[in-house]
Motif scaffolding. Structure first.
Motif, PDB file in Angstrom:
ATOM      1  N   PHE A  33       9.687   2.742   8.301  1.00 15.16           N
ATOM      2  CA  PHE A  33       9.313   4.068   8.776  1.00 15.16           C
ATOM      3  C   PHE A  33       9.905   5.171   7.904  1.00 15.16           C
ATOM      4  O   PHE A  33       9.323   6.260   7.791  1.00 15.16           O
ATOM      5  CB  PHE A  33       9.691   4.226  10.246  1.00 15.16           C
ATOM      6  CG  PHE A  33       8.930   3.291  11.150  1.00 15.16           C
ATOM      7  CD1 PHE A  33       7.548   3.236  11.111  1.00 15.16           C
ATOM      8  CD2 PHE A  33       9.599   2.435  12.021  1.00 15.16           C
ATOM      9  CE1 PHE A  33       6.826   2.365  11.920  1.00 15.16           C
ATOM     10  CE2 PHE A  33       8.896   1.560  12.845  1.00 15.16           C
ATOM     11  CZ  PHE A  33       7.502   1.517  12.790  1.00 15.16           C
ATOM     12  N   ALA A  34      11.025   4.896   7.256  1.00 14.90           N
ATOM     13  CA  ALA A  34      11.584   5.862   6.308  1.00 14.90           C
ATOM     14  C   ALA A  34      10.683   5.983   5.080  1.00 14.90           C
ATOM     15  O   ALA A  34      10.426   7.094   4.584  1.00 14.90           O
ATOM     16  CB  ALA A  34      12.994   5.440   5.894  1.00 14.90           C
ATOM     17  N   ARG A  35      10.187   4.828   4.596  1.00 12.59           N
ATOM     18  CA  ARG A  35       9.287   4.856   3.434  1.00 12.59           C
ATOM     19  C   ARG A  35       7.965   5.533   3.769  1.00 12.59           C
ATOM     20  O   ARG A  35       7.414   6.293   2.963  1.00 12.59           O
ATOM     21  CB  ARG A  35       9.038   3.429   2.931  1.00 12.59           C
ATOM     22  CG  ARG A  35      10.219   2.848   2.165  1.00 12.59           C
ATOM     23  CD  ARG A  35       9.938   1.461   1.609  1.00 12.59           C
ATOM     24  NE  ARG A  35      10.013   0.430   2.638  1.00 12.59           N
ATOM     25  CZ  ARG A  35       8.993  -0.312   3.036  1.00 12.59           C
ATOM     26  NH1 ARG A  35       7.787  -0.135   2.492  1.00 12.59           N
ATOM     27  NH2 ARG A  35       9.145  -1.246   3.964  1.00 12.59           N
ATOM     28  N   CYS A  36       7.452   5.268   4.953  1.00 14.51           N
ATOM     29  CA  CYS A  36       6.216   5.924   5.377  1.00 14.51           C
ATOM     30  C   CYS A  36       6.441   7.427   5.516  1.00 14.51           C
ATOM     31  O   CYS A  36       5.618   8.232   5.074  1.00 14.51           O
ATOM     32  CB  CYS A  36       5.743   5.328   6.704  1.00 14.51           C
ATOM     33  SG  CYS A  36       4.165   5.986   7.269  1.00 14.51           S
ATOM     34  N   GLY A  37       7.563   7.812   6.108  1.00 14.28           N
ATOM     35  CA  GLY A  37       7.873   9.234   6.246  1.00 14.28           C
ATOM     36  C   GLY A  37       8.010   9.928   4.905  1.00 14.28           C
ATOM     37  O   GLY A  37       7.599  11.083   4.739  1.00 14.28           O
ATOM     38  N   ALA A  38       8.579   9.212   3.925  1.00 10.99           N
ATOM     39  CA  ALA A  38       8.718   9.795   2.593  1.00 10.99           C
ATOM     40  C   ALA A  38       7.352  10.043   1.960  1.00 10.99           C
ATOM     41  O   ALA A  38       7.131  11.069   1.299  1.00 10.99           O
ATOM     42  CB  ALA A  38       9.549   8.862   1.710  1.00 10.99           C
ATOM     43  N   MET A  63       0.825  -1.206   0.000  1.00  9.76           N
ATOM     44  CA  MET A  63       0.000   0.000   0.000  1.00  9.76           C
ATOM     45  C   MET A  63       0.863   1.260   0.000  1.00  9.76           C
ATOM     46  O   MET A  63       0.577   2.229  -0.722  1.00  9.76           O
ATOM     47  CB  MET A  63      -0.940   0.010   1.202  1.00  9.76           C
ATOM     48  CG  MET A  63      -1.874   1.219   1.255  1.00  9.76           C
ATOM     49  SD  MET A  63      -3.074   1.252  -0.106  1.00  9.76           S
ATOM     50  CE  MET A  63      -4.310   0.105   0.538  1.00  9.76           C
ATOM     51  N   LEU A  64       1.927   1.259   0.788  1.00 10.23           N
ATOM     52  CA  LEU A  64       2.835   2.416   0.803  1.00 10.23           C
ATOM     53  C   LEU A  64       3.428   2.655  -0.583  1.00 10.23           C
ATOM     54  O   LEU A  64       3.502   3.797  -1.055  1.00 10.23           O
ATOM     55  CB  LEU A  64       3.948   2.198   1.823  1.00 10.23           C
ATOM     56  CG  LEU A  64       3.577   2.340   3.297  1.00 10.23           C
ATOM     57  CD1 LEU A  64       4.745   1.901   4.177  1.00 10.23           C
ATOM     58  CD2 LEU A  64       3.176   3.774   3.632  1.00 10.23           C
ATOM     59  N   ALA A  65       3.842   1.571  -1.236  1.00 17.15           N
ATOM     60  CA  ALA A  65       4.425   1.699  -2.572  1.00 17.15           C
ATOM     61  C   ALA A  65       3.397   2.195  -3.582  1.00 17.15           C
ATOM     62  O   ALA A  65       3.689   3.069  -4.414  1.00 17.15           O
ATOM     63  CB  ALA A  65       5.007   0.360  -3.024  1.00 17.15           C
ATOM     64  N   MET A  75       4.558  10.644   3.620  1.00 14.98           N
ATOM     65  CA  MET A  75       3.959  11.766   4.337  1.00 14.98           C
ATOM     66  C   MET A  75       4.569  13.104   3.909  1.00 14.98           C
ATOM     67  O   MET A  75       3.892  14.137   3.927  1.00 14.98           O
ATOM     68  CB  MET A  75       4.114  11.563   5.842  1.00 14.98           C
ATOM     69  CG  MET A  75       3.462  10.288   6.378  1.00 14.98           C
ATOM     70  SD  MET A  75       1.679  10.161   6.049  1.00 14.98           S
ATOM     71  CE  MET A  75       1.373   8.432   6.499  1.00 14.98           C
ATOM     72  N   GLN A  76       5.827  13.085   3.521  1.00 17.85           N
ATOM     73  CA  GLN A  76       6.449  14.318   3.022  1.00 17.85           C
ATOM     74  C   GLN A  76       6.074  14.596   1.570  1.00 17.85           C
ATOM     75  O   GLN A  76       6.080  15.750   1.126  1.00 17.85           O
ATOM     76  CB  GLN A  76       7.967  14.214   3.151  1.00 17.85           C
ATOM     77  CG  GLN A  76       8.447  14.197   4.596  1.00 17.85           C
ATOM     78  CD  GLN A  76       9.933  13.935   4.708  1.00 17.85           C
ATOM     79  OE1 GLN A  76      10.749  14.828   4.474  1.00 17.85           O
ATOM     80  NE2 GLN A  76      10.289  12.698   5.061  1.00 17.85           N
ATOM     81  N   LEU A  77       5.742  13.542   0.825  1.00 15.34           N
ATOM     82  CA  LEU A  77       5.340  13.711  -0.572  1.00 15.34           C
ATOM     83  C   LEU A  77       4.037  14.490  -0.683  1.00 15.34           C
ATOM     84  O   LEU A  77       3.897  15.373  -1.536  1.00 15.34           O
ATOM     85  CB  LEU A  77       5.184  12.329  -1.225  1.00 15.34           C
ATOM     86  CG  LEU A  77       4.551  12.291  -2.622  1.00 15.34           C
ATOM     87  CD1 LEU A  77       5.428  13.020  -3.633  1.00 15.34           C
ATOM     88  CD2 LEU A  77       4.307  10.844  -3.058  1.00 15.34           C
ATOM     89  N   ILE A  78       3.072  14.184   0.182  1.00 13.17           N
ATOM     90  CA  ILE A  78       1.735  14.763   0.057  1.00 13.17           C
ATOM     91  C   ILE A  78       1.759  16.295   0.110  1.00 13.17           C
ATOM     92  O   ILE A  78       1.201  16.948  -0.777  1.00 13.17           O
ATOM     93  CB  ILE A  78       0.782  14.156   1.101  1.00 13.17           C
ATOM     94  CG1 ILE A  78       0.500  12.684   0.730  1.00 13.17           C
ATOM     95  CG2 ILE A  78      -0.530  14.937   1.192  1.00 13.17           C
ATOM     96  CD1 ILE A  78      -0.260  11.899   1.774  1.00 13.17           C
TER      97      ILE A  78
END
Length: 262
Positions: free
Chosen positions: A88-93, A32-34, A95-98
């Motif tokens: 958590f790095a991928r999730c943070g990325a 889902m993150l991807a 959240m920063q993308l949005i």
């Protein structure tokens, strides 16, 4: 099929993106993150998309990370350390993308939005929720403090209220979430999709260039001190004034007619 984990419908410049793992309450699995990262990146690059709505299929918006998948990540020699740091790095990325996307992103929330799901709501530029929706950063209840959701939460609501939610694991309803500033408004459940789309269409009807300039400046100035923020936004407004369509918009207003935007 893998691409069905996320569905997308585009109408009149508004893209409605739906997380489609209802059986898992749309948990933010690796897949889902991807999928979210890839699709949001593509939508962000599409000049015909003026607003993005993010919703969830089934009974909930998003229940946070996929805990079963996280636990499976422990089955490595390092006990999951590399996997957890990468997750958590991928999730943070994401959240920063949005907030970096040129289009406003509106969360359309129902059921529950917990932990990283609540983080996703806080990260979106705006949020509309169904009455009765429950919000929580409740990881502390299972021994995992919601440290990354805390980043978005503390940038949306007051520190004391955020710390109470983070340390108690208690949930708040949509009415309280509105009071706290986590969401823009709560609406009847049967009006959720219509009300969210109405907000999106209102924004989509504005000059696209102005909205994109404004969103970027909104987040940029929030990181600056007062003098720097005024200096920066003054330059942004001057550049905005030089646009052909801004000239036309002001002229049309003064002449009491609709603007003829290109």
């Amino acid at each position: 099929m893998e691409d069905e984990i996320l569905t997308c419908d585009v109408s009149e410049g508004v893209a409605r993106l739906v997380m489609n793992r209802p059986g898992k309450l749309n948990a933010l699995s690796d897949a889902m993150l991807a999928a979210l990262t890839d699709r949001l990146t593509a939508l962000g690059a599409d000049p015909d998309i003026r607003v993005i709505i993010l919703a969830g299929a089934g009974k909930a918006f998003c229940a946070g990370h996929d805990l079963k998948e996280m636990q499976a990540g422990r089955a490595t020699l390092d006990g999951g350390a590399a996997y957890f740091n990468d997750l958590f790095a991928r999730c943070g990325a994401l959240m920063q993308l949005i907030p970096s996307l040129p289009q406003p992103v509106i969360a359309e929330v129902h059921g529950i939005a917990t932990a990283a799901g609540c983080q996703l709501v806080a990260t979106c530029d705006m949020a509309v929720a169904a009455e009765g929706t429950r919000f929580g950063v409740n990881g502390v209840n299972i021994g995992l403090f919601c440290s990354t959701p805390m980043v978005a939460l503390t940038r949306n609501i007051g520190r004391k209220a955020a710390f109470e939610l983070l340390t108690t694991g208690q949930f708040v309803d949509a009415a309280r979430a509105t009071e706290l500033g986590l969401i823009n408004r709560a609406v009847p459940h049967d009006r959720l999709q219509a009300e969210t789309r109405a907000l999106a269409q209102t924004i989509a009807g504005k000059l696209t260039a102005a909205v994109r300039i404004g969103k970027a400046a909104f987040y940029e100035q929030a990181q600056m001190d007062l003098a720097e923020a005024y200096s920066h936004t003054g330059r942004v407004m001057a550049d905005n004034m030089l646009l052909r369509d801004t000239d036309e918009g002001i002229t049309a207003f003064l002449e009491k007619r609709s603007p003829d935007w290109a």
